[in-house]
Structures are given as C-alpha cells and as structure tokens.
Design a protein around this motif. Sequence first.
Motif, PDB file in Angstrom:
ATOM      1  N   PRO A  50      29.288  37.834  46.343  1.00  0.00           N
ATOM      2  CA  PRO A  50      30.309  38.448  46.178  1.00  0.00           C
ATOM      3  C   PRO A  50      31.161  37.955  44.910  1.00  0.00           C
ATOM      4  O   PRO A  50      31.162  36.601  44.528  1.00  0.00           O
ATOM      5  N   ASN A  53      36.097  36.860  41.532  1.00  0.00           N
ATOM      6  CA  ASN A  53      37.413  37.287  40.730  1.00  0.00           C
ATOM      7  C   ASN A  53      37.747  38.753  41.503  1.00  0.00           C
ATOM      8  O   ASN A  53      39.091  38.916  41.742  1.00  0.00           O
TER       9      ASN A  53
ATOM     10  N   VAL B  49      52.846  36.036  33.971  1.00  0.00           N
ATOM     11  CA  VAL B  49      51.527  35.426  33.296  1.00  0.00           C
ATOM     12  C   VAL B  49      50.511  36.260  33.645  1.00  0.00           C
ATOM     13  O   VAL B  49      50.276  36.662  34.768  1.00  0.00           O
ATOM     14  N   PRO B  50      49.670  36.324  32.754  1.00  0.00           N
ATOM     15  CA  PRO B  50      48.332  37.265  33.036  1.00  0.00           C
ATOM     16  C   PRO B  50      47.614  36.687  34.337  1.00  0.00           C
ATOM     17  O   PRO B  50      47.489  35.539  34.644  1.00  0.00           O
ATOM     18  N   ALA B  52      44.178  35.769  35.767  1.00  0.00           N
ATOM     19  CA  ALA B  52      43.004  35.537  35.300  1.00  0.00           C
ATOM     20  C   ALA B  52      42.048  35.920  35.980  1.00  0.00           C
ATOM     21  O   ALA B  52      40.883  36.407  35.317  1.00  0.00           O
ATOM     22  N   ASN B  53      42.001  36.586  37.263  1.00  0.00           N
ATOM     23  CA  ASN B  53      41.070  37.056  38.100  1.00  0.00           C
ATOM     24  C   ASN B  53      40.708  38.489  37.477  1.00  0.00           C
ATOM     25  O   ASN B  53      39.785  38.790  36.954  1.00  0.00           O
ATOM     26  N   ALA B  54      41.815  39.466  37.350  1.00  0.00           N
ATOM     27  CA  ALA B  54      41.683  40.525  36.709  1.00  0.00           C
ATOM     28  C   ALA B  54      41.017  40.304  35.187  1.00  0.00           C
ATOM     29  O   ALA B  54      40.128  41.227  34.942  1.00  0.00           O
ATOM     30  N   ARG B  55      41.602  39.471  34.618  1.00  0.00           N
ATOM     31  CA  ARG B  55      41.053  39.407  33.077  1.00  0.00           C
ATOM     32  C   ARG B  55      39.467  38.974  33.222  1.00  0.00           C
ATOM     33  O   ARG B  55      38.882  39.680  32.307  1.00  0.00           O
ATOM     34  N   SER B  56      39.141  38.014  33.767  1.00  0.00           N
ATOM     35  CA  SER B  56      37.753  37.933  33.694  1.00  0.00           C
ATOM     36  C   SER B  56      36.865  38.647  34.494  1.00  0.00           C
ATOM     37  O   SER B  56      35.873  38.798  34.334  1.00  0.00           O
ATOM     38  N   LEU B  57      37.780  39.548  35.424  1.00  0.00           N
ATOM     39  CA  LEU B  57      36.864  40.728  35.929  1.00  0.00           C
ATOM     40  C   LEU B  57      36.190  41.584  34.920  1.00  0.00           C
ATOM     41  O   LEU B  57      35.185  42.108  34.830  1.00  0.00           O
ATOM     42  N   ARG B  60      33.606  40.089  30.200  1.00  0.00           N
ATOM     43  CA  ARG B  60      32.473  39.437  30.582  1.00  0.00           C
ATOM     44  C   ARG B  60      31.995  38.411  29.618  1.00  0.00           C
ATOM     45  O   ARG B  60      30.837  37.845  29.796  1.00  0.00           O
ATOM     46  N   ARG B 110      30.408  28.029  45.708  1.00  0.00           N
ATOM     47  CA  ARG B 110      31.517  28.457  45.160  1.00  0.00           C
ATOM     48  C   ARG B 110      31.361  28.835  43.782  1.00  0.00           C
ATOM     49  O   ARG B 110      32.090  29.824  43.255  1.00  0.00           O
ATOM     50  N   VAL B 112      28.881  29.983  42.057  1.00  0.00           N
ATOM     51  CA  VAL B 112      28.130  31.066  41.772  1.00  0.00           C
ATOM     52  C   VAL B 112      29.473  32.400  41.996  1.00  0.00           C
ATOM     53  O   VAL B 112      29.201  33.028  41.119  1.00  0.00           O
ATOM     54  N   GLU B 113      30.051  32.162  43.094  1.00  0.00           N
ATOM     55  CA  GLU B 113      31.157  33.351  43.500  1.00  0.00           C
ATOM     56  C   GLU B 113      32.090  33.322  42.336  1.00  0.00           C
ATOM     57  O   GLU B 113      32.617  34.167  41.913  1.00  0.00           O
ATOM     58  N   ALA B 114      32.309  32.086  41.811  1.00  0.00           N
ATOM     59  CA  ALA B 114      33.338  31.874  40.768  1.00  0.00           C
ATOM     60  C   ALA B 114      32.655  32.837  39.172  1.00  0.00           C
ATOM     61  O   ALA B 114      33.583  32.818  38.220  1.00  0.00           O
ATOM     62  N   GLY B 115      31.453  33.029  39.412  1.00  0.00           N
ATOM     63  CA  GLY B 115      30.843  33.701  38.208  1.00  0.00           C
ATOM     64  C   GLY B 115      30.319  32.554  37.093  1.00  0.00           C
ATOM     65  O   GLY B 115      30.147  32.783  36.075  1.00  0.00           O
ATOM     66  N   ALA B 116      29.935  31.340  37.530  1.00  0.00           N
ATOM     67  CA  ALA B 116      29.472  30.370  36.459  1.00  0.00           C
ATOM     68  C   ALA B 116      28.061  30.884  36.156  1.00  0.00           C
ATOM     69  O   ALA B 116      27.476  31.491  36.643  1.00  0.00           O
TER      70      ALA B 116
END
Lengths: 330, 330
Positions: A50, A53, B49-50, B52-57, B60, B110, B112-116
């Motif tokens: 999943p 973000n 404050v922007p 961050a989740n939406a932004r990095s979603l 890419r 974690r 991986v989920e965070a998108g590393a």
Amino acid sequence: MKKASIKDVARTADVSIATVSQILNNKGERFSQATRDRVFEARDAVGYVPNANARSLKKRDYTLIGVIVPTLKLPYFGAFVQSLRDDLPENVSLSIMSGEREAADEAVDRLVEAGASGIIIVSQLAEPETVAQTLKQRHIAMVVTENHANLKDADAVFSKDRMGGRLAAEHLIAQGHERVVLLGNQVFTDNLTYRAESFKETMLEAGVKVSEITTHNLSKQSGQAAAMAVSISKATAAFALNDDLAIGLISGLAKLNWRVPDDVSVVGFDDTEYAAFYQPGLTTVHQNVSLLAQTSLNFLMQRIENFQMARQDIAIDVDLIERASTRSLK
Amino acid sequence: MKKASIKDVARTADVSIATVSQILNNKGERFSQATRDRVFEARDAVGYVPNANARSLKKRDYTLIGVIVPTLKLPYFGAFVQSLRDDLPENVSLSIMSGEREAADEAVDRLVEAGASGIIIVSQLAEPETVAQTLKQRHIAMVVTENHANLKDADAVFSKDRMGGRLAAEHLIAQGHERVVLLGNQVFTDNLTYRAESFKETMLEAGVKVSEITTHNLSKQSGQAAAMAVSISKATAAFALNDDLAIGLISGLAKLNWRVPDDVSVVGFDDTEYAAFYQPGLTTVHQNVSLLAQTSLNFLMQRIENFQMARQDIAIDVDLIERASTRSLK
DNA sequence: TAATAATAGTGGAGGGTTTCACTAGTAACA
DNA sequence: TGTTACTAGTGAAACCCTCCACTATTATTA
C-alpha cells in the motif's frame, strides 16, 4: 517498472478495488473465503504494497514530526533521538535532521516543506525569533530543549542547568577544593550559561576562587587542548561544561603525566553512556535524556492536538553522580 | 481545529486552486503582483501548510532513501548516519530508522510504504532473503553493510573484517603474547564471524592458543561482565570484537584491580571517536566509517539511477591503530 | 482592421486509498 | 406469493495537490 497499486490487485483478482481494500485491511469478514484467498494471492503475485501517502491522505490520521540536533555523532544526541523514536506513537513518523545555527534554520525550512506538524529543536538556531514566527504562523508546533529557553512562542523542556552547576560546585566544596577551574567554550548558549553561572555563584558564596579557561568548543579535542592550561593553573579541581570536554581533559592530562583524581579532580556534565565506563569513572551531572525526550514529545503532540493551548515549560531534575574522577582533599 | 487546505487559501484570496498552487510553489511569475500578494496573505491568514502526502502522491520526482541501523545511541552508527546526511544530494531526503532483526524487517516495510527508492541496511535482518526479494520485485535499491555480505540481490559495502582480525592477531603475536582470549557474543553475524575466524586462524598459524569467552552481546555492560572470566583465564591479551566490549572489559578489569596494559593487553575493533580518548588509549582496528557511508550512498544512488546494473561489491581497508592498551612482553 | 502575441488566470483529470451507501442475488419466512 | 433479511460485492465520492491544456482579455503589429 512501476509499482503495483491496488488497481492491479483488483484486476488480477477480478474483484473491485473496494473489495481489495477491505480484505487487505482485515475488514473483510463478510467476503467469501474464496474471494479472500484470491485477493491475497493476487497481492503477492503483483507485489503490492500500500502507498502510505495515499493512505494517510485519505485517513487523515498521519503526522510527521521533526527533530533537529547538532550532530548524530555524539551519543548524547543519539540517545535523545533514539528515545524519541522509541516513544513515537504508531501513526507518527519522525524526520531526523542535524545541524547548528544557519544549518539548523535551514533544517526547519526543510521540515516545514516536508509538511511536519511539529518540530523539536535541540540545536542552537541562528534566528530563533524568525523561526518561531514562521512556525507559529503556519500552525506548526515547536518545542525547544537545550537552547532558547526564553522563546515566547515555543514550549520548553530543560534540565535544571542551574541546579547542575550548583551540585557540581557543592560537591567540590565538600571535598575541600579551594582552587578550581571552569572549563567551557566562549560562546555560551543559554543552558551552558546557567551551568557556568550557578557554578561560579555557588563557589563565590563559599569563598572559593574560580578561574576560567576558554575552549574553542565542547569537543573532546578542545578538552585535550586545555590540559596544559589546567595543569599550569594549579587548580585542584576542574568543572567541564560537558562530558566530552571532561574526557578530553583527562586524556590530555594523562599525556602530561597528570593523574585524575590524584593530581586534579574533574567533574563533567551530561552523564552519557561512556561516563560510567571511562577510566577513571567520571563524576558528572546526570541529565535524564530519555525523560527530556519523552517530555518534549509529549509537549509537541499536545500542541499539535491543540495549537492554542498556553505555553508549557518544564525543568527536569539533574543528579550528581559521584564516581572516581574526583577525590576529597580532607 | 482542522488544518487549512489549499482550498481555503483559494477561497480567502478569491482565486482558483490552480493559481494558489502555482504561486506558492514559486511558479507564479506570470501572475500579477497584486494576486501574488493576496495569495501569500491568505496563506498566512489561514495558516496554510501544504499537505506533504498529497504533494508526493502527485509528484513522483522526489527521492526518498532510508537507512536502518541497530540503534542511534552508539556513536559508531551515529557517525555512519551523520556521514550519510552530510553527503546527501540536494533533492534526496533521508529517513533514518533503527532496530534489529524483526524490527529491522519492519522498518524496511515502513520505508517501502513511504515510497523509498532505496534503502541502506546496516542492521541484521531477520529474513534477509525475503526482504531482498520484496525490494527487488518493487525495484527498490538495496545496499547492505555490516551484515548479509553474501546476499545476491543487494550491493555490498564492507570493511575488510578478515584483515582486521588478522591485524589484531599479528599485533599481539609481534608483542609476544602466547595466551590470548577472544571476546564476543554467541550469535555471530557475518562480519563478526570474519573478525573472529581470521583472528583465530592467524593465531593458530603462529601456534598461539586462543580461548573464547562468550558475552551476551556487544555492549559495554557485557564487556564489563566478562572481566572476571578474562582475569581467571590467565591470558595476557584479549581481542574484543568491538570497542564497546573492549571499553567495558577494561573498566571491569579495573574494578578487579587489574590494570591495562600492565596485567592484560586489550585490542578493540571500530575505532569510534571515544577510543582515542579512553584511558588508556585503546589499541583497535580502525574502520573508515565515513568512507563506508559515502560508498554505500554512491552504490545506492547508482542503482536507483539504473536498476539493472551488475551487482557491486567493495571491501574497504582497515588499519590497526596502536595506542596504549597493549604492551609488548618482549 | 484583422491577425497575432502576450498576459492573467481557470478547469479538471489523476495520483492511490478508504468508506459510505448502494445493488443484485439468494434464502428464510409467513 | 410476497415480504424481509442476509450475503457478497460494487460505485463513486472524498482526501489534497499538481500540472497540462485551455479561455478570456488586452496589447501589439502589419
């Protein structure tokens, strides 16, 4: 190759996205066993993980907080950060930054951009007021520790540095020292000023003369470099503003064939993990790092919860730990 | 109070969402000064404050990398992480995790989920193969150091642990030690095994008998606890698998009134910052931590750049640093 | 005057996920 | 037979943001 999303799982298992979501989040009791199995298999087949973000965008329960320390090389700050990590609530993630002064201010900017909801600042800032203003305006929580105790717009968690200075002084007085030296760097930050001041005051009240030796910074190297000056000073005891300085001093003195505590007593400050294992065991003022970290985290989370609450401010006790680096002259 | 979103800013400034986005992201040169001012004011007014989740979603293009170390409390790992930080390219951010075995595996999840995009793993993993598989499948770069040298699907950066063990042994042999003790924990990880094996082999070749003392782990406490055993062993020298163990051992011996190096010589491994300042200065095998970190980072970035490249693998020299904790018997 | 260019701003899709409200199909009941 | 109640699953909005493609207005040029 792009990463698999929930869509890919859905397509592979030939069910809807909603079904996948519910099953993978263990909310799928109502689905048939066959469907559940298919979904799990599909997940493994496409290697789905999943996207955090997207998930936390939807469930707005995720929080990013930041911490800024001078450096991670020193175990004192390492311990602070590690304690923070250990106490971190489930849905909160921690971004660790390092740097001092200008670099610390910049780290704040980075954290703001990254969307932090709160920041714990250990480092000294170049422009504390500006930083505090910015954060306040953006409704980002701010907790200071170690530095900037008097900032109006930040919650503060501090060790009782005055108490620490006094305890160190009282210890040496009780041991009968009458010529002591205070070892520290020239640019005192708030907490160091307190340590130094209360040490000197207490000594003064007892009628003991304190001479000061100024070091470049608070590193072991600086402590070592100060050894010559300490030996010349004819003092019977030295109070170093932190453990690193004390350890450096002792090793510097050793090179001059001065022995601690036989020739000079040395008191440090911090009680990092190494103090107890040093030879001789370092007499030092113990700071409760993990309590400092925990409390900072609490304050931060509280303010994130309710940004309007009144400023909080706490001072945490310190103890003098008596080991082998000091000796009584009586 | 819930957080303001870009919508609130747009409404307040009476412009569209798109306008706000562009202006706040410094892509708004083409807008009139008046509009820009209104937007900035509106942002401050609502404390936006922007997210961050939406932004990095959405974007890419940013790179997140992770590092997993056993703990930040030990300066060795602190130094590693700090070096990493210092060399980090501008557009890359670093997530620091800590934990060993199961906790390390979870830290990987974690990240991986965070998108590393890549992960440097220092800790020992509970299921290295599974982790490597997962990461490979998702095209996430993986570099290992300290552990899992032989993992097929990860680039590897290691100190020459065998060389280290040999250097330690040769040093003690040259000094004429004939009864030595090897101090380490029971569950050897790869790098520790190499240190221990090459030490024993070298000793064996020289006809020196090595007895082993098993400690609970590699902490200073364990070293201290082993002091009694070492003193009973009648060995003239001890090789501890890391500096902490060595330091603990020396302090433990001191409590038994054994002096280093007069009664026993002690060699450590790592050469953390404290080794040089310890009393007596610790003879130890120096690991080039910052080079290890730099190289790991290089490998990682290269693989992120080009996931298909051939596996890279490097071994970095170590040196023996001779200080005062060993002495010649000749 | 008509065509073109520059200026200032907007609409809306899409990114991955969760969740509420809904449906289609079957079973149970009276 | 008609009503109700489950069961198993789906549709689509919403979370917040960015960015491409577009429009509307005004200015400039030939």
